[in-house]
Design an enzyme around this catalytic site. Structure first.
Site, short mmCIF file in Angstrom:
data_model
loop_
_atom_site.label_atom_id
_atom_site.label_comp_id
_atom_site.label_asym_id
_atom_site.label_seq_id
_atom_site.Cartn_x
_atom_site.Cartn_y
_atom_site.Cartn_z
N LYS A 1 -1.23 5.43 8.53
CA LYS A 1 -0.47 5.50 7.27
C LYS A 1 -1.43 5.65 6.08
CE LYS A 1 1.74 2.45 4.02
NZ LYS A 1 2.00 1.07 3.64
N LYS B 1 -7.68 1.51 -2.83
CA LYS B 1 -7.30 1.11 -1.47
C LYS B 1 -7.43 2.27 -0.49
CE LYS B 1 -5.10 -1.13 1.86
NZ LYS B 1 -5.66 -2.25 2.57
N THR C 1 0.87 -1.19 0.00
CA THR C 1 0.00 0.00 0.00
C THR C 1 0.90 1.23 0.00
OG1 THR C 1 -1.67 -1.17 1.29
CG2 THR C 1 -1.81 1.24 1.24
P1 NAD Z 1 5.94 -5.95 7.35
O1 NAD Z 1 6.72 -4.85 7.93
O2 NAD Z 1 5.55 -7.11 8.20
O3 NAD Z 1 6.71 -6.56 6.06
C1 NAD Z 1 7.47 -5.80 5.17
C2 NAD Z 1 8.71 -6.61 4.84
O4 NAD Z 1 9.47 -5.94 3.84
C3 NAD Z 1 9.63 -6.79 6.06
O5 NAD Z 1 9.85 -8.18 6.28
C4 NAD Z 1 10.92 -6.07 5.65
O6 NAD Z 1 12.08 -6.69 6.14
C5 NAD Z 1 10.83 -6.16 4.13
N1 NAD Z 1 11.65 -5.16 3.45
C6 NAD Z 1 11.73 -3.84 3.68
N2 NAD Z 1 12.59 -3.25 2.83
C7 NAD Z 1 13.07 -4.25 2.05
C8 NAD Z 1 14.02 -4.31 0.99
N3 NAD Z 1 14.65 -3.20 0.56
N4 NAD Z 1 14.27 -5.50 0.41
C9 NAD Z 1 13.64 -6.61 0.85
N5 NAD Z 1 12.76 -6.64 1.85
C10 NAD Z 1 12.47 -5.47 2.44
O7 NAD Z 1 4.63 -5.28 6.70
P2 NAD Z 1 3.29 -6.02 6.25
O8 NAD Z 1 2.32 -6.04 7.38
O9 NAD Z 1 3.64 -7.29 5.56
O10 NAD Z 1 2.74 -4.96 5.18
C11 NAD Z 1 3.27 -4.85 3.87
C12 NAD Z 1 2.39 -3.91 3.07
O11 NAD Z 1 1.05 -4.42 3.05
C13 NAD Z 1 2.31 -2.50 3.64
O12 NAD Z 1 2.34 -1.60 2.58
C14 NAD Z 1 0.97 -2.48 4.37
O13 NAD Z 1 0.41 -1.18 4.44
C15 NAD Z 1 0.15 -3.40 3.49
N6 NAD Z 1 -1.00 -4.04 4.16
C16 NAD Z 1 -0.84 -4.63 5.38
C17 NAD Z 1 -1.93 -5.23 6.00
C18 NAD Z 1 -1.80 -5.87 7.35
O14 NAD Z 1 -2.84 -6.16 7.98
N7 NAD Z 1 -0.59 -6.14 7.84
C19 NAD Z 1 -3.19 -5.25 5.35
C20 NAD Z 1 -3.30 -4.70 4.07
C21 NAD Z 1 -2.19 -4.09 3.49
#
Ligand code: NAD
Length: 296
Positions: free
Chosen positions: A246, A171, A96
């Site tokens: 966010k 979204k 997102t």
């Molecule tokens: P998270 O922080 O658990 O996962 C993100 C991952 O990306 C981490 O493991 C981090 O190490 C990795 N990362 C960051 N920079 C990186 C790079 N340069 N190279 C490789 N890996 C890298 O976050 P999440 O909860 O999985 O959310 C991810 C996305 O999904 C966000 O944009 C969030 O807004 C969206 N989202 C989350 C939810 C939820 O309920 N968690 C629901 C809908 C949407």
């Protein structure tokens, strides 16, 4: 079945990549965090310790990263996805992020002859685990047709929202409704408490009346009426206040850029900022009812 590179194996990306592997795709995953890589390797995927090894041999690359800056970093530069992907590789960003970044990165990809989709999700970590996410997709028809079977392995509903950036637009509009409606439902339950109206009675009436909404019937912010809602587990997330904030900030940024009046979205953004500043960022977003009640 496709060779899929997956970058960003966190709370959402981890289970999404595992579901792709379970569906029979060859998944090569990269994350900065070793534990996230290990989890994929233990679930039928291949984990690599440099991003380039997840990019090179892939037919499809999926990314699930925290925010726009991470997407720019992973896709841009000489070591990035756009520079290193083989011709014909389909790029799908499920993070997102802001609409402008989504459009800018897709334009950079197009300039290199690569198709890119923005495909953010709704459904949370439960939906990611269960493979029941909703995908809102922005990009060209042909790219969408190629992506659909891949996305269907991770979700139940896949909607083509329009051109590049339309998925992100959908979204943030959806989550602006959610942020506002959760505050509205919280205010109603607090008013009911002060008026001596039983919360179950308010639920029984409003869930069948014109106040009915997802924040009431699926995610009810008081314990009792919906036993699976986070209110019943002391607001353990779920979807954190930080994540809601966010998305509300992204909506405000887009509204300002587009000249749209979103006064309730602005108020919701301020209220979630206050709630998070009180140390509640990691709390489920429905916990904002505690602040409305006068606590923190
Ligand atoms: P998270 O922080 O658990 O996962 C993100 C991952 O990306 C981490 O493991 C981090 O190490 C990795 N990362 C960051 N920079 C990186 C790079 N340069 N190279 C490789 N890996 C890298 O976050 P999440 O909860 O999985 O959310 C991810 C996305 O999904 C966000 O944009 C969030 O807004 C969206 N989202 C989350 C939810 C939820 O309920 N968690 C629901 C809908 C949407």
């Amino acid at each position: 079945m496709a060779n899929i590179g997956f970058i960003g194996l966190g709370n959402m990306g981890g289970p999404m990549a595992r579901n792709l592997a379970k569906a029979g795709h060859a998944v090569t995953g990269f994350d900065l965090v070793q534990a996230a890589r290990d989890a994929l390797a233990g679930a039928g995927g291949k984990a690599v310790s440099v991003a380039a090894d997840a990019i090179g041999g892939a037919e499809v690359i999926v990314t699930m990263l925290p925010a726009g800056q991470h997407v720019r970093q992973v896709y841009g530069g000489p070591e990035g996805v756009i520079a290193r992907a083989a011709p014909g590789t389909l790029l799908i960003d499920c993070s997102t992020i802001d609409v402008d970044t989504a459009r800018a990165v897709a334009a950079d990809a197009k300039a290199k002859g690569l198709s890119m989709l923005d495909a953010p999700v709704s459904g949370g970590t439960g939906g990611a685990e269960a493979g029941t996410l909703t995908f809102m997709v922005g990009g060209e028809d042909q790219a969408f047709a190629r992506a659909e079977p891949v996305l269907k392995a991770m979700g139940k509903t896949v909607v083509h929202a329009g051109a590049a950036g339309a998925g992100q637009a959908a979204k943030i509009c959806n989550n602006m409704i959610l942020g506002i409606s959760m505050i509205a439902v919280g205010e109603a339950f607090v008013l009911a408490e002060k008026l001596g109206l039983d919360k179950q009675k308010l639920f029984d009436i409003s869930s069948k009346s014109s106040g009915q909404c997802w924040s009431m019937t699926t995610y009810c912010p008081v314990p009792g009426p919906v036993p699976t809602s986070p209110a019943n587990r002391d607001y353990k997330p779920g979807f954190t206040a930080d994540m809601m904030l966010k998305d509300l900030k992204l909506a405000q940024q887009a509204a300002q850029a587009a000249g749209a009046a979103t006064p309730l979205g602005a108020a919701a953004s301020s209220l979630y900022a206050l709630f998070a500043a009180q140390g509640n960022g990691p709390v489920d977003f429905s916990g904002i009812i505690k602040m409305i009640r006068g606590g923190s």
